[in-house]
Design a protein around this motif. Structure first.
Motif, PDB file in Angstrom:
ATOM      1  N   VAL A 239       0.859  -1.189   0.000  1.00  0.00           N
ATOM      2  CA  VAL A 239       0.000   0.000   0.000  1.00  0.00           C
ATOM      3  C   VAL A 239       0.891   1.233   0.000  1.00  0.00           C
ATOM      4  CG1 VAL A 239      -1.997  -1.034   1.137  1.00  0.00           C
ATOM      5  CG2 VAL A 239      -0.188  -0.007   2.540  1.00  0.00           C
ATOM      6  N   TRP A 240       0.362   2.310  -0.570  1.00  0.00           N
ATOM      7  CA  TRP A 240       1.090   3.573  -0.659  1.00  0.00           C
ATOM      8  C   TRP A 240       0.415   4.629   0.197  1.00  0.00           C
ATOM      9  CZ3 TRP A 240      -0.611   8.325  -2.804  1.00  0.00           C
ATOM     10  CH2 TRP A 240       0.388   9.313  -2.897  1.00  0.00           C
ATOM     11  N   PHE A 241       1.216   5.330   1.017  1.00  0.00           N
ATOM     12  CA  PHE A 241       0.745   6.435   1.835  1.00  0.00           C
ATOM     13  C   PHE A 241       1.271   7.744   1.259  1.00  0.00           C
ATOM     14  CE2 PHE A 241       0.473   2.919   4.749  1.00  0.00           C
ATOM     15  CZ  PHE A 241      -0.479   3.255   5.698  1.00  0.00           C
ATOM     16  N   PRO A 242       0.422   8.737   1.075  1.00  0.00           N
ATOM     17  CA  PRO A 242       0.940  10.081   0.793  1.00  0.00           C
ATOM     18  C   PRO A 242       1.716  10.568   2.022  1.00  0.00           C
ATOM     19  CG  PRO A 242      -1.413  10.157   1.197  1.00  0.00           C
ATOM     20  CD  PRO A 242      -1.043   8.705   1.152  1.00  0.00           C
ATOM     21  N   SER A 243       2.219  11.753   2.001  1.00  0.00           N
ATOM     22  CA  SER A 243       3.052  12.268   3.086  1.00  0.00           C
ATOM     23  C   SER A 243       2.379  12.063   4.443  1.00  0.00           C
ATOM     24  CB  SER A 243       3.320  13.762   2.867  1.00  0.00           C
ATOM     25  OG  SER A 243       4.148  14.273   3.871  1.00  0.00           O
ATOM     26  N   LEU A 244       3.052  11.306   5.333  1.00  0.00           N
ATOM     27  CA  LEU A 244       2.497  11.026   6.654  1.00  0.00           C
ATOM     28  C   LEU A 244       2.410  12.289   7.494  1.00  0.00           C
ATOM     29  CD1 LEU A 244       4.471   7.748   7.472  1.00  0.00           C
ATOM     30  CD2 LEU A 244       2.188   7.929   6.489  1.00  0.00           C
ATOM     31  N   LEU A 245       3.476  13.093   7.421  1.00  0.00           N
ATOM     32  CA  LEU A 245       3.540  14.369   8.118  1.00  0.00           C
ATOM     33  C   LEU A 245       3.887  15.436   7.094  1.00  0.00           C
ATOM     34  CD1 LEU A 245       5.592  13.236  11.255  1.00  0.00           C
ATOM     35  CD2 LEU A 245       3.111  13.545  11.116  1.00  0.00           C
TER      36      LEU A 245
ATOM     37  N   LYS B  93      -2.923   9.640   7.439  1.00  0.00           N
ATOM     38  CA  LYS B  93      -1.993  10.729   7.738  1.00  0.00           C
ATOM     39  C   LYS B  93      -1.821  10.909   9.237  1.00  0.00           C
ATOM     40  CE  LYS B  93      -1.830  14.564   5.469  1.00  0.00           C
ATOM     41  NZ  LYS B  93      -0.531  14.408   4.794  1.00  0.00           N
ATOM     42  N   GLY B  94      -0.768  11.673   9.591  1.00  0.00           N
ATOM     43  CA  GLY B  94      -0.526  12.005  10.984  1.00  0.00           C
ATOM     44  C   GLY B  94       0.482  11.071  11.637  1.00  0.00           C
ATOM     45  N   PRO B  95       0.891  11.393  12.867  1.00  0.00           N
ATOM     46  CA  PRO B  95       1.894  10.578  13.552  1.00  0.00           C
ATOM     47  C   PRO B  95       1.418   9.158  13.839  1.00  0.00           C
ATOM     48  CG  PRO B  95       0.942  12.211  15.041  1.00  0.00           C
ATOM     49  CD  PRO B  95       0.476  12.560  13.663  1.00  0.00           C
ATOM     50  N   ASP B  96       0.098   8.942  13.863  1.00  0.00           N
ATOM     51  CA  ASP B  96      -0.425   7.597  14.095  1.00  0.00           C
ATOM     52  C   ASP B  96      -0.966   6.966  12.808  1.00  0.00           C
ATOM     53  OD1 ASP B  96      -2.596   9.274  13.846  1.00  0.00           O
ATOM     54  OD2 ASP B  96      -3.738   8.379  15.490  1.00  0.00           O
ATOM     55  N   ALA B  97      -0.532   7.449  11.652  1.00  0.00           N
ATOM     56  CA  ALA B  97      -0.901   6.802  10.387  1.00  0.00           C
ATOM     57  C   ALA B  97      -0.550   5.325  10.482  1.00  0.00           C
ATOM     58  CB  ALA B  97      -0.166   7.451   9.224  1.00  0.00           C
TER      59      ALA B  97
END
Length: 372
Positions: free
Chosen positions: A140-146, A205-209
């Motif tokens: 899976v691909w995540f955009p910018s987490l932070l 997104k976010g620190p808990d992504a």
């Protein structure tokens, strides 16, 4: 590379059960079988609302364009082979015009295109990793987490590990960050297999992504991608005889596909996820099966979807059947139909706006679901 990687899980499970039937008689012939090539679809993934990719066990990957013409199936726009000649078990789209696939037990393939229909698909590079991770089975691909962080690729492996990579979009490259061991020390299957066949984004997104993973050893694992912390691990069914083949998440609702063995087993499971505590709670289960005499019912893939009346799910099972239902308090079955070939389970992929479903076994079926 391990020999059993090249045997599709549904075939491996079926052969194992047949080997246990002591009364089975065979009539040998004086030749020696040296191998089998499987051209079954292993994974189907949408690349846009109009194009989807199908990866097969025979090392081929094909790109199709959804056809809106009446009675016309999807149209082939590109076809390639895995550089290693290994089955294409993982396909992950990275916007834009970039795709990552499995290659062999120590590398990933990076593909690019400059066209909207992927007709000029070409291999850009091969990214290597430690062979102890084994072949990639999902991603899976995540955009910018932070804010200002690069995007992130999470890859599930046959070994039961996941690997985390940062994506260099400018140079079309991946940079390895870390690997995480998610193996169940007591696998539910008789093969001691840990393949990470299920994977979805839980929080983007976010620190808990976080990513949620479903393994052939029975574990449902939730991992914070930014920190690499494993926050939850749960056996989906303590009495299971086979592991997890596919998962699908809609908000806090989780569906799991597995292989049922015997009449009392189930092959579709429904859970709630507490997004604060990562606790997973059982809601319901059912066995998607027509022929009650079958020794197993392999649910190959499950997908949340949408149709004209709202949220729904789709599943493809070993009888070559496409199932459709809803999930509110309990699982509800809307109905089922045979696909163009009743031979084995289909790899499914759904995309919305408009609602379209692709189902691949050997042939490719496309459906309009009626959602806008």
């Amino acid at each position: 590379m391990k020999e059993n990687i090249f045997i599709p899980p549904v075939i491996k499970s079926r052969e194992y059960l047949l080997s246990k039937i002591k009364s089975q008689k065979t009539h040998g012939i004086p030749i020696t079988k040296t191998g089998t090539t499987y051209n079954l679809a292993q994974q189907t993934r949408w690349l846009s609302n109009n194009n989807f990719a199908v990866g097969r066990w025979d090392d081929t990957m094909s790109i199709f364009n959804y056809s809106s013409e009446p009675f016309t199936g999807p149209k082939l726009t590109a076809a390639v082979n895995s550089p290693s000649s290994g089955g294409v078990q993982m396909i992950t789209y990275i916007p834009s015009h970039m795709m990552i696939t499995s290659n062999n037990d120590r590398s990933l393939s990076v593909w690019i295109t400059s066209s909207d229909d992927w007709s000029d698909l070409k291999l850009e590079t091969i990214e290597s990793y430690d062979s102890s991770l084994d072949v990639a089975t999902n991603g899976v691909w995540f955009p910018s987490l932070l804010d200002n962080d690069p995007s992130t690729l999470v890859v599930g492996h046959y070994s039961g590990f996941i690997s985390i990579w940062s994506v260099d979009h400018h140079h079309k490259k991946l940079n390895f960050i870390e690997k995480i061991d998610l193996r169940n020390p007591n696998p539910v299957n008789p093969f001691n297999a840990h393949a990470m066949y299920g994977m979805c984004i839980l929080k983007e997104k976010g620190p808990d992504a976080s990513v949620i993973c479903g393994s052939d050893d029975g574990y449902i694992s939730i991992v914070e991608v930014h920190t690499g912390k494993t926050v939850s691990q749960t056996v989906f069914n303590p009495d299971a005889q086979r592991g997890i083949n596919s998962i699908s998440v809609f908000r806090n609702k989780l569906l799991i596909a597995n292989c049922s063995v015997g009449m009392n087993d189930k092959n579709l499971w429904y859970f709630d996820i507490d997004l604060e505590t990562s606790e997973i709670s059982y809601r319901d289960s059912m066995n998607l099966l027509i022929d009650k005499n079958r020794i197993q019912s392999f649910n190959f893939d499950v997908e949340w979807g949408e149709y004209s009346s709202g949220l729904c799910w789709f599943a493809g099972t070993e009888e070559g059947v496409l199932w459709m239902g809803k999930a509110n308090e309990k699982l509800e079955l809307i109905g089922y139909e045979s696909l163009s070939e009743s031979s084995i389970g289909a790899a499914l992929a759904f995309t919305n706006r408009p609602g379209r479903l692709a189902a691949a076994i050997h042939n490719i079926d496309q459906f309009s679901t009626g959602s806008e």
